[in-house]
Design a protein around this motif. Structure first.
Motif, PDB file in Angstrom:
ATOM      1  N   SER A 143       0.832  -1.197   0.000  1.00  0.00           N
ATOM      2  CA  SER A 143       0.000   0.000   0.000  1.00  0.00           C
ATOM      3  C   SER A 143       0.874   1.257   0.000  1.00  0.00           C
ATOM      4  N   PHE A 144       0.246   2.375  -0.343  1.00  0.00           N
ATOM      5  CA  PHE A 144       0.992   3.637  -0.425  1.00  0.00           C
ATOM      6  C   PHE A 144       0.100   4.780   0.008  1.00  0.00           C
ATOM      7  N   PHE A 145       0.689   5.750   0.729  1.00  0.00           N
ATOM      8  CA  PHE A 145      -0.001   6.984   1.111  1.00  0.00           C
ATOM      9  C   PHE A 145       0.956   8.134   0.818  1.00  0.00           C
ATOM     10  N   GLY A 146       0.574   9.025  -0.112  1.00  0.00           N
ATOM     11  CA  GLY A 146       1.459  10.121  -0.494  1.00  0.00           C
ATOM     12  C   GLY A 146       0.763  11.457  -0.455  1.00  0.00           C
ATOM     13  N   PHE A 147       1.498  12.483  -0.039  1.00  0.00           N
ATOM     14  CA  PHE A 147       0.980  13.839   0.066  1.00  0.00           C
ATOM     15  C   PHE A 147       1.625  14.731  -0.997  1.00  0.00           C
ATOM     16  N   SER A 148       0.853  15.643  -1.575  1.00  0.00           N
ATOM     17  CA  SER A 148       1.373  16.651  -2.495  1.00  0.00           C
ATOM     18  C   SER A 148       2.144  15.991  -3.639  1.00  0.00           C
ATOM     19  N   TYR A 149       3.441  16.307  -3.816  1.00  0.00           N
ATOM     20  CA  TYR A 149       4.213  15.635  -4.868  1.00  0.00           C
ATOM     21  C   TYR A 149       4.192  14.123  -4.692  1.00  0.00           C
ATOM     22  N   GLY A 150       4.037  13.657  -3.464  1.00  0.00           N
ATOM     23  CA  GLY A 150       3.924  12.218  -3.239  1.00  0.00           C
ATOM     24  C   GLY A 150       2.788  11.594  -4.020  1.00  0.00           C
ATOM     25  N   SER A 151       1.781  12.411  -4.374  1.00  0.00           N
ATOM     26  CA  SER A 151       0.692  11.908  -5.204  1.00  0.00           C
ATOM     27  C   SER A 151       1.187  11.589  -6.615  1.00  0.00           C
ATOM     28  N   GLU A 152       2.048  12.449  -7.143  1.00  0.00           N
ATOM     29  CA  GLU A 152       2.603  12.200  -8.479  1.00  0.00           C
ATOM     30  C   GLU A 152       3.510  10.982  -8.460  1.00  0.00           C
ATOM     31  N   LEU A 153       4.323  10.865  -7.410  1.00  0.00           N
ATOM     32  CA  LEU A 153       5.186   9.699  -7.272  1.00  0.00           C
ATOM     33  C   LEU A 153       4.346   8.428  -7.175  1.00  0.00           C
ATOM     34  N   GLY A 154       3.302   8.465  -6.340  1.00  0.00           N
ATOM     35  CA  GLY A 154       2.458   7.294  -6.173  1.00  0.00           C
ATOM     36  C   GLY A 154       1.704   6.929  -7.435  1.00  0.00           C
ATOM     37  N   ALA A 155       1.213   7.938  -8.152  1.00  0.00           N
ATOM     38  CA  ALA A 155       0.488   7.674  -9.393  1.00  0.00           C
ATOM     39  C   ALA A 155       1.422   7.096 -10.454  1.00  0.00           C
ATOM     40  N   THR A 156       2.666   7.564 -10.463  1.00  0.00           N
ATOM     41  CA  THR A 156       3.652   7.019 -11.403  1.00  0.00           C
ATOM     42  C   THR A 156       3.935   5.564 -11.075  1.00  0.00           C
TER      43      THR A 156
END
Length: 438
Positions: A188-201
């Motif tokens: 699983s993954f939880f990302g904030f802000s730029y972490g959303s782009e990293l997670g989506a990638t």
């Protein structure tokens, strides 16, 4: 400047990471059950002999082992910020429902924080970012251009060997290596802000490994760097208007100015452009550009608004120390005058992800759009030169689809200046099964 090294690749190569060996953490921030390890990953997954990064990784075990579901990787954003501290601060970021059920896996992405080697360009930011802006003369404009070129040159000289290999796609591939090193088929993954782009990638590149994912404060995955900048400037403009309007209605506000905070702000910024405030002989004067950087820092959260009120009121009286403090906070300046490498890593990842390189003239042509988009927050007469002199992107970001990853929860917040709700909605649209919570 030309970068060194061959083009990175994002294709899954036959690299098999070693398993983690966990031990007590050395840094004082770590508490109780948090453990530390490192993971060697290649510069280039298609050419593992080119060199390796040593990723700094922390593990906070699930509080209730009998309820453990698995591991959850977490990222605080940036880009450029190390994320390992989220293991220590997990109770602040995540509910007990999550910390009871999941091992929190937090790491400093390649090139950042305690991961080695890390991006390291310059020791003093003032000479690059504290110079007079917006420029009023051709000489001042040339000084801005020269400073941007010099910063880029220093990055190439001091970290040129690793810069071609630090990108969002490369970090997303590292996430898959972390999963493999943990021995988990899905994670699983939880990302904030730029972490959303990293997670989506990551979810787009390795969809079959996604157990669940949450992207909080998501960025627009398909916006150009200029479009991202305009969206953020518009968000800051809205927050600044809210701040000034609230101040005008509150006599207790330090920047009340007889209920005319907006006019007082505009006048102050013009005064700073004409006569910057000197705080100390060894620091940048508080120019209009420095002041806007300080204001931007305060627009990330209303937590800073009382501090900004005082700083603006002091600046009216000729004391720029408060604005300089917020400017320093923006650039993560430490008490001893040193800096982390957050900004340097940020610039590299930003430029590595975006394939387009504008000329100075092309960047300047966007100024009217910035001014129309955020008139108070974009008084500049020059464009954004951040990536103008950077080497071409060898590993630009991929198209985000999340195809095959299953439902992904995306959270957006009204009034969010740094990651505006409109950008978050575009992330949802890009994902095959995005689920939006506002």
């Amino acid at each position: 400047s030309d970068s060194t090294g061959s083009a990175p690749t994002t294709s899954a190569a036959p690299f098999v990471p070693a398993s983690f060996v966990w031990k007590a953490c050395d840094d004082s921030a770590s508490t109780t059950s948090v453990q530390c390890s490192t993971l060697e990953v290649p510069y280039d997954y298609n050419n593992p002999s080119a060199g390796t990064f040593s990723l700094y990784v922390k593990l906070r075990p699930a509080t209730n082992p009998s309820l453990r579901i698995g591991s959850m990787m977490v990222n605080p954003g940036g880009p450029g910020f190390g994320g390992s501290s989220l293991a220590d601060d997990s109770s602040y970021y995540f509910s007990t429902d999550l910390t009871d059920h999941f091992d929190i896996i937090a790491w400093d992405p390649r090139g950042t924080g305690k991961s080695t080697p890390a991006v390291d360009c310059v020791d003093d930011y003032d000479q690059y970012f504290g110079i007079d802006s917006p420029p009023d003369t051709p000489e001042e404009k040339q000084a801005l251009i020269d400073a941007s070129q010099a910063f880029n040159d220093e990055c190439m000289a001091n970290s040129g060997e690793i810069l071609p290999y630090i990108s969002t796609q490369a970090s997303a591939t590292d996430m898959n290596s972390i999963r493999q090193a943990l021995g988990e088929d899905k994670i699983s993954f939880f990302g904030f802000s730029y972490g959303s782009e990293l997670g989506a990638t990551w979810a787009t590149m390795f969809p079959q490994t996604v157990r669940a994912a949450v992207l909080d404060g998501a960025v627009d995955p398909h916006a150009t760097s200029a479009e991202e900048g305009m969206a953020q400037a518009k968000g800051f403009e809205g927050q600044l208007a809210t701040f000034l309007a609230a101040c005008s209605k509150n006599k207790a506000c330090e920047f009340y100015n007889g209920g005319k905070s907006e006019a007082a702000f505009d006048a102050l910024l013009l005064d700073l452009d004409a006569k910057p405030l000197v705080v100390s002989a060894n620091r940048t004067p508080v120019t209009q550009g420095v002041a806007f950087t300080a204001v931007a820092q305060a627009m990330y959260s209303d937590y800073y608004w009382a501090q900004l009120e005082n700083a603006l009121a002091d600046a009216q009286q000729g004391d720029g120390a408060g604005l300089l403090m917020l400017y320093d906070d923006y650039y993560q300046r430490k008490d001893d005058g040193s800096y982390g490498n957050e900004l340097e890593a940020f610039v590299n990842i930003l430029c590595a992800d975006n394939p387009d390189r504008m000329t100075v003239e092309e960047a300047d042509e966007l100024v009217p759009q910035y001014q129309a988009n955020a008139p108070r927050f974009s008084p500049g007469t020059t464009g954004d030169y951040t990536c103008v002199f950077w080497p071409k992107a060898l590993d630009p970001r991929i198209k985000i689809t999340g195809q095959g990853a299953g439902p992904i929860v995306v959270i957006g917040t009204t009034g969010d200046a740094a990651t505006p709700l409109a950008s978050t909605r575009n992330m949802v649209k890009a994902l095959e099964e995005g689920r939006l919570i506002v």
